[in-house]
Design an enzyme around this catalytic site. Sequence first.
Site, short mmCIF file in Angstrom:
data_model
loop_
_atom_site.label_atom_id
_atom_site.label_comp_id
_atom_site.label_asym_id
_atom_site.label_seq_id
_atom_site.Cartn_x
_atom_site.Cartn_y
_atom_site.Cartn_z
N ARG A 6 37.98 39.60 51.34
CA ARG A 6 38.69 38.32 51.13
C ARG A 6 38.13 37.26 52.06
O ARG A 6 36.95 37.04 52.06
CB ARG A 6 40.20 38.50 51.37
CG ARG A 6 40.84 39.25 50.23
CD ARG A 6 42.31 39.01 50.20
NE ARG A 6 42.93 40.03 49.37
CZ ARG A 6 44.08 39.89 48.77
NH1 ARG A 6 44.77 38.79 48.91
NH2 ARG A 6 44.55 40.86 48.02
N THR A 25 44.77 48.16 54.08
CA THR A 25 43.79 47.30 53.42
C THR A 25 42.42 47.58 54.02
O THR A 25 42.30 47.78 55.23
CB THR A 25 44.12 45.80 53.58
OG1 THR A 25 42.96 45.04 53.18
CG2 THR A 25 44.47 45.40 55.00
N ARG A 59 50.31 44.81 41.99
CA ARG A 59 50.65 43.47 42.49
C ARG A 59 51.72 42.93 41.55
O ARG A 59 51.69 43.21 40.36
CB ARG A 59 49.42 42.58 42.53
CG ARG A 59 48.39 43.05 43.55
CD ARG A 59 47.34 42.01 43.82
NE ARG A 59 46.50 42.40 44.95
CZ ARG A 59 45.27 42.89 44.83
NH1 ARG A 59 44.73 43.06 43.64
NH2 ARG A 59 44.57 43.20 45.91
N GLY A 83 45.99 45.85 47.17
CA GLY A 83 44.75 46.62 46.97
C GLY A 83 44.86 47.96 47.68
O GLY A 83 45.27 48.02 48.83
N ASP A 89 40.22 45.42 54.34
CA ASP A 89 39.67 44.16 54.85
C ASP A 89 39.68 43.99 56.37
O ASP A 89 38.98 43.15 56.91
CB ASP A 89 40.42 42.97 54.23
CG ASP A 89 40.32 42.94 52.71
OD1 ASP A 89 39.38 43.53 52.19
OD2 ASP A 89 41.20 42.33 52.07
N ASP A 140 48.52 41.92 54.03
CA ASP A 140 49.32 40.76 54.44
C ASP A 140 50.39 40.37 53.41
O ASP A 140 51.56 40.15 53.75
CB ASP A 140 48.38 39.57 54.71
CG ASP A 140 49.16 38.33 55.10
OD1 ASP A 140 49.66 38.30 56.24
OD2 ASP A 140 49.29 37.41 54.27
N ASP A 153 42.00 42.63 58.07
CA ASP A 153 42.39 41.23 58.30
C ASP A 153 43.84 41.08 58.76
O ASP A 153 44.44 40.03 58.58
CB ASP A 153 42.16 40.40 57.02
CG ASP A 153 42.97 40.92 55.84
OD1 ASP A 153 43.56 42.02 55.94
OD2 ASP A 153 43.02 40.22 54.81
#
Length: 318
Positions: free
Chosen positions: A171, A125, A72, A11, A127, A103, A129
């Site tokens: 996510r 990202t 992707r 992403g 996120d 990740d 994360d």
Amino acid sequence: MKKIGVLTSGGDSQGMNSAIRSIVRTGIASGFEMIGIKRGYKGLMEKDFIPLGSKDVGDILYRGGTFLQSARSEEFKTDEGQMRGVNNLKEAGIDYLVVIGGDGSYRGAAKLNEKGIKTYGLPGTIDNDIPLTDYTIGFDTTLNVVTEAIGNLRDTMSSHERVSVIEVMGRNCGDIALHAGIASGVDAILVPDLPWDITDISEKLKAGFERGKTHNIVIVAEGVGKAEHISSLIKEYSGLDTRPTVLGHIQRGGTPSAFDRVFTSRMGHKVIELVEKDIYGVALGMEKNEITYHSFEEIFEAKDVLNKHLYKIFEDLI
Ligand code: ADP
Ligand code: F6P
């Protein structure tokens, strides 16, 4: 002359362009040849390579998205796909590869490193994360986008005395919800790491209206569930008028914040320093305002956990 390749994967996130610009310009200043790889690992397997000069990365600092584009690829998860990438890099004489992604992209980067390409990861990202970095690229910009959107929703919810249930991305990570929720003074934040109770939330929202509030805002991390479902649950339990909103990909766009531009400029600079020192197989990040790096193995072993103290701060402020 050493050649360095750079690609963006997974992403996209705001600030990827700024990272590419920094890597390319610092690399050129240090005497390296810079190569852009289009569309992430897909472009790597298809040998979609472009030479990058200083001018090629002009006018991108303030643009969201990634001018190298992202993708992707299931095929790249296979040994065969990865070997195709390795062979393409070797054939083009590319010794070092910088992967900007999340990740999943790091997993691919670690595989390339094992197969003999000197590889680096930058945490791209929205996120937030990725473990062992306080921030990921685009997270800060996304918070600003979400905070502005919540402000707009608050206006109309107030006029109609409604509850706004807003679903944000992330996510399985609740960081966007938690940080944007605090920045917006929302009434409830639902994150995957913490339990929540619909009766309790409904009672709190009703009490808010009884105290004279004209609106109530509930922010839901996508890892918890759909806004539509939670909105109808709240309506059922509280009898209040609710409206679900999914912010979606709007959160991934927009001009990168000053923070994201500076953060990525610093990491781009650092990655070239690591190339010069021949340190590789590492991912960069920021810890306590220092640009740091850790081996991919360390990153995979570490756990990205929700900041429970920050959640407590939120609870104390409502
Ligand atoms: P992100 O990097 O944002 O987490 P993805 O999880 O979609 O996004 O990963 C991006 C790409 O990285 C995938 O499409 C795939 O090509 C590659 N990738 C993901 N997981 C692995 C893996 N375990 N091994 C090799 N490559 C992987
Ligand atoms: O990882 C970034 C992210 O935007 C997540 O927050 C979200 O779950 C996912 O990507 C959406 O993916 P796509 O762009 O494939 O819809």
